[in-house]
Design an enzyme around this catalytic site. Structure first.
Site, PDB file in Angstrom:
ATOM      1  CE  LYS A  89     -12.163  -2.255   1.594  1.00 52.84           C
ATOM      2  NZ  LYS A  89     -13.120  -2.916   2.427  1.00 52.84           N
TER       3      LYS A  89
ATOM      4  CE  LYS B 234      -6.882  -8.254  -1.356  1.00 50.64           C
ATOM      5  NZ  LYS B 234      -7.318  -8.031  -0.015  1.00 50.64           N
TER       6      LYS B 234
ATOM      7  CE  LYS C  19      -4.309  -1.902   1.664  1.00 51.55           C
ATOM      8  NZ  LYS C  19      -5.417  -1.916   2.591  1.00 51.55           N
TER       9      LYS C  19
HETATM   10  P1  ATP Z   1      -8.287  -3.751   0.396  1.00 51.84           P
HETATM   11  O1  ATP Z   1      -7.914  -4.894  -0.497  1.00 51.84           O
HETATM   12  O2  ATP Z   1      -8.655  -2.529  -0.333  1.00 51.84           O
HETATM   13  O3  ATP Z   1      -7.303  -3.518   1.501  1.00 51.84           O
HETATM   14  P2  ATP Z   1     -10.277  -5.489   1.183  1.00 51.84           P
HETATM   15  O4  ATP Z   1     -11.134  -5.534  -0.008  1.00 51.84           O
HETATM   16  O5  ATP Z   1      -9.250  -6.558   1.436  1.00 51.84           O
HETATM   17  O6  ATP Z   1      -9.579  -4.116   1.166  1.00 51.84           O
HETATM   18  P3  ATP Z   1     -10.912  -5.435   4.021  1.00 51.84           P
HETATM   19  O7  ATP Z   1     -11.907  -4.631   4.767  1.00 51.84           O
HETATM   20  O8  ATP Z   1      -9.492  -5.116   4.217  1.00 51.84           O
HETATM   21  O9  ATP Z   1     -11.229  -5.376   2.470  1.00 51.84           O
HETATM   22  O10 ATP Z   1     -11.158  -6.971   4.330  1.00 51.84           O
HETATM   23  C1  ATP Z   1     -12.198  -7.505   5.104  1.00 51.84           C
HETATM   24  C2  ATP Z   1     -12.098  -9.013   5.138  1.00 51.84           C
HETATM   25  O11 ATP Z   1     -12.322  -9.550   3.837  1.00 51.84           O
HETATM   26  C3  ATP Z   1     -10.709  -9.532   5.565  1.00 51.84           C
HETATM   27  O12 ATP Z   1     -10.878 -10.640   6.414  1.00 51.84           O
HETATM   28  C4  ATP Z   1     -10.078  -9.943   4.284  1.00 51.84           C
HETATM   29  O13 ATP Z   1      -9.113 -10.948   4.464  1.00 51.84           O
HETATM   30  C5  ATP Z   1     -11.274 -10.447   3.504  1.00 51.84           C
HETATM   31  N1  ATP Z   1     -11.062 -10.356   2.065  1.00 51.84           N
HETATM   32  C6  ATP Z   1     -10.862  -9.227   1.360  1.00 51.84           C
HETATM   33  N2  ATP Z   1     -10.725  -9.504   0.051  1.00 51.84           N
HETATM   34  C7  ATP Z   1     -10.862 -10.848  -0.067  1.00 51.84           C
HETATM   35  C8  ATP Z   1     -10.838 -11.743  -1.173  1.00 51.84           C
HETATM   36  N3  ATP Z   1     -10.658 -11.311  -2.412  1.00 51.84           N
HETATM   37  N4  ATP Z   1     -11.014 -13.053  -0.933  1.00 51.84           N
HETATM   38  C9  ATP Z   1     -11.202 -13.517   0.328  1.00 51.84           C
HETATM   39  N5  ATP Z   1     -11.239 -12.722   1.407  1.00 51.84           N
HETATM   40  C10 ATP Z   1     -11.075 -11.408   1.232  1.00 51.84           C
END
Ligand code: ATP
Ligand code: LTN
Length: 337
Positions: free
Chosen positions: A202, A199, A116
């Protein structure tokens, strides 16, 4: 004899408004299941969201929306504890102690920080983003958490939490419970529909590759129907050779409970297009009641705030004794009463 339930804790950031399908399948779905078998504490981690700039009104709205989506997904405030992180000041208070116990180099090795901060550049990167994992460790350790249901990307932060907890225990005496990651292999990493090599996220996903739960279902169905698949024609689960098809099968399986083997049989002799259309249908059917329930909570913000106030009260009752013990062991002079 009644056996004591294991404590689970997890958090989700109120950053993008709507959750995406990766958040749900990777984390939130497990949270809902675990409240039946575990002593579950969950938090909307707004302090973590503040590590990157947030518009104040949007952050408030996203926090309510995150809580409403968690309830819409099936969290029951009578079966678990659901709170907003900033309502429980013990998180920040413990985080300071954890900061003072973590090596600078140790924190600098966190891959999520490296990714990041590299994207943002050093000037735009806050010290808050650097200390993010120590606040997360505080979240987990405050509740004597045994298991932390998250997606694969959070594993390293949980390992850091264990290391720091062990260090504290060795230095000051047995205080913290050592947590472990609770990660389901099948849904640990839901991939972007347009780029199955990365993955669903957002911050990183293309607009067409990310499925937002609060979008109009028609919009999401279209994204499934135009998902990027692989060369060949056979619908078979093979993460290396067929990442796009495997991702769709994982989503289908998680939403219906059918196993991947059952799905491979079901699609024998049929083409990728059939799989995409069916996943779109399965998602649409699943998401409609989720959105309706979430909307009910959004329509009654006073009730939502009341639930969250009760959650914070329950959380503080668990967190305060841990913080007291930590402060006492570290040697902070207690205020005279
Ligand atoms: P960013 O990638 O922008 O940091 P994020 O989409 O990962 O954000 P978070 O709020 O950080 O969102 O994650 C919330 C939960 O969702 C965490 O437990 C994270 O591991 C899980 N998670 C996020 N993206 C995925 C994914 N693509 N597949 C499985 N689990 C996910
Ligand atoms: N970093 C996590 C959110 C989070 C969390 C936690 C998860 C903050 N504190 C404690 C589990 C336990 C993320 O999802 N990105």
């Amino acid at each position: 004899m009644a056996t004591e339930r294991l404590r689970v804790f997890s958090g989700i950031q109120p950053t993008a408004g709507s959750f995406h399908l990766g958040n749900y399948l990777g984390a939130v779905r497990q949270w809902v299941g675990l409240q039946e078998t575990h002593d579950a504490v969950y938090s909307v981690v707004d302090l973590h969201a503040a590590t990157i700039p947030q518009d104040p009104a949007a952050l408030r709205e996203s926090s309510r929306l995150a809580a409403a989506q968690l309830l819409g997904a099936g969290l029951d405030p009578d079966r678990c504890t659901l709170c907003i992180q900033s309502h429980v000041p013990e998180h920040t208070q413990l985080a300071w102690v954890i900061n003072c116990l973590t090596g600078f180099g140790e924190a600098a090795r966190m891959t999520q920080f490296k990714d990041k901060s590299a994207k943002q550049g050093t000037d735009a990167t806050t010290v808050g983003l650097f200390t993010y994992p120590m606040l997360m460790a505080a979240d987990i350790l405050l509740y004597h958490t045994r298991q932390v249901p998250v997606g694969e990307d959070q594993r390293q932060h949980i390992e850091l939490t264990r290391d720091v907890a062990q260090r504290f225990n060795a230095r000051y005496g047995e205080t913290f419970t050592l947590p472990g990651a609770y990660i389901l292999k099948e849904t640990a990493k839901i991939q972007d529909l347009q780029d199955p090599a990365v993955k669903m996220s957002k911050s990183a996903s293309s607009a067409k590759g990310i499925v937002w739960l609060m979008d109009e279902p028609k919009t999401s169905a279209k994204k499934f129907r135009s998902a990027v698949t692989d060369t060949g024609t056979e619908v078979r689960y093979d993460r290396a050779a067929k990442p796009g098809v495997s991702n769709l099968l994982a989503i289908y399986s998680a939403l219906t409970g059918l196993t991947v083997e059952e799905l491979e049989q079901k699609f024998e002799g049929r083409l990728y297009g059939a799989l995409k259309t069916e996943v779109a249908d399965v998602f649409t059917e699943w998401v409609a009641p989720f959105r309706a329930r979430t909307q009910q909570f959004l329509d009654d913000p006073a009730e939502l705030d009341r639930l969250l106030a009760r959650g914070a009260e329950k959380a503080r009752a668990m967190a305060a004794p841990t913080l007291d013990a930590v402060y006492e062991r570290v040697g902070f002079l207690p205020p005279a009463r």
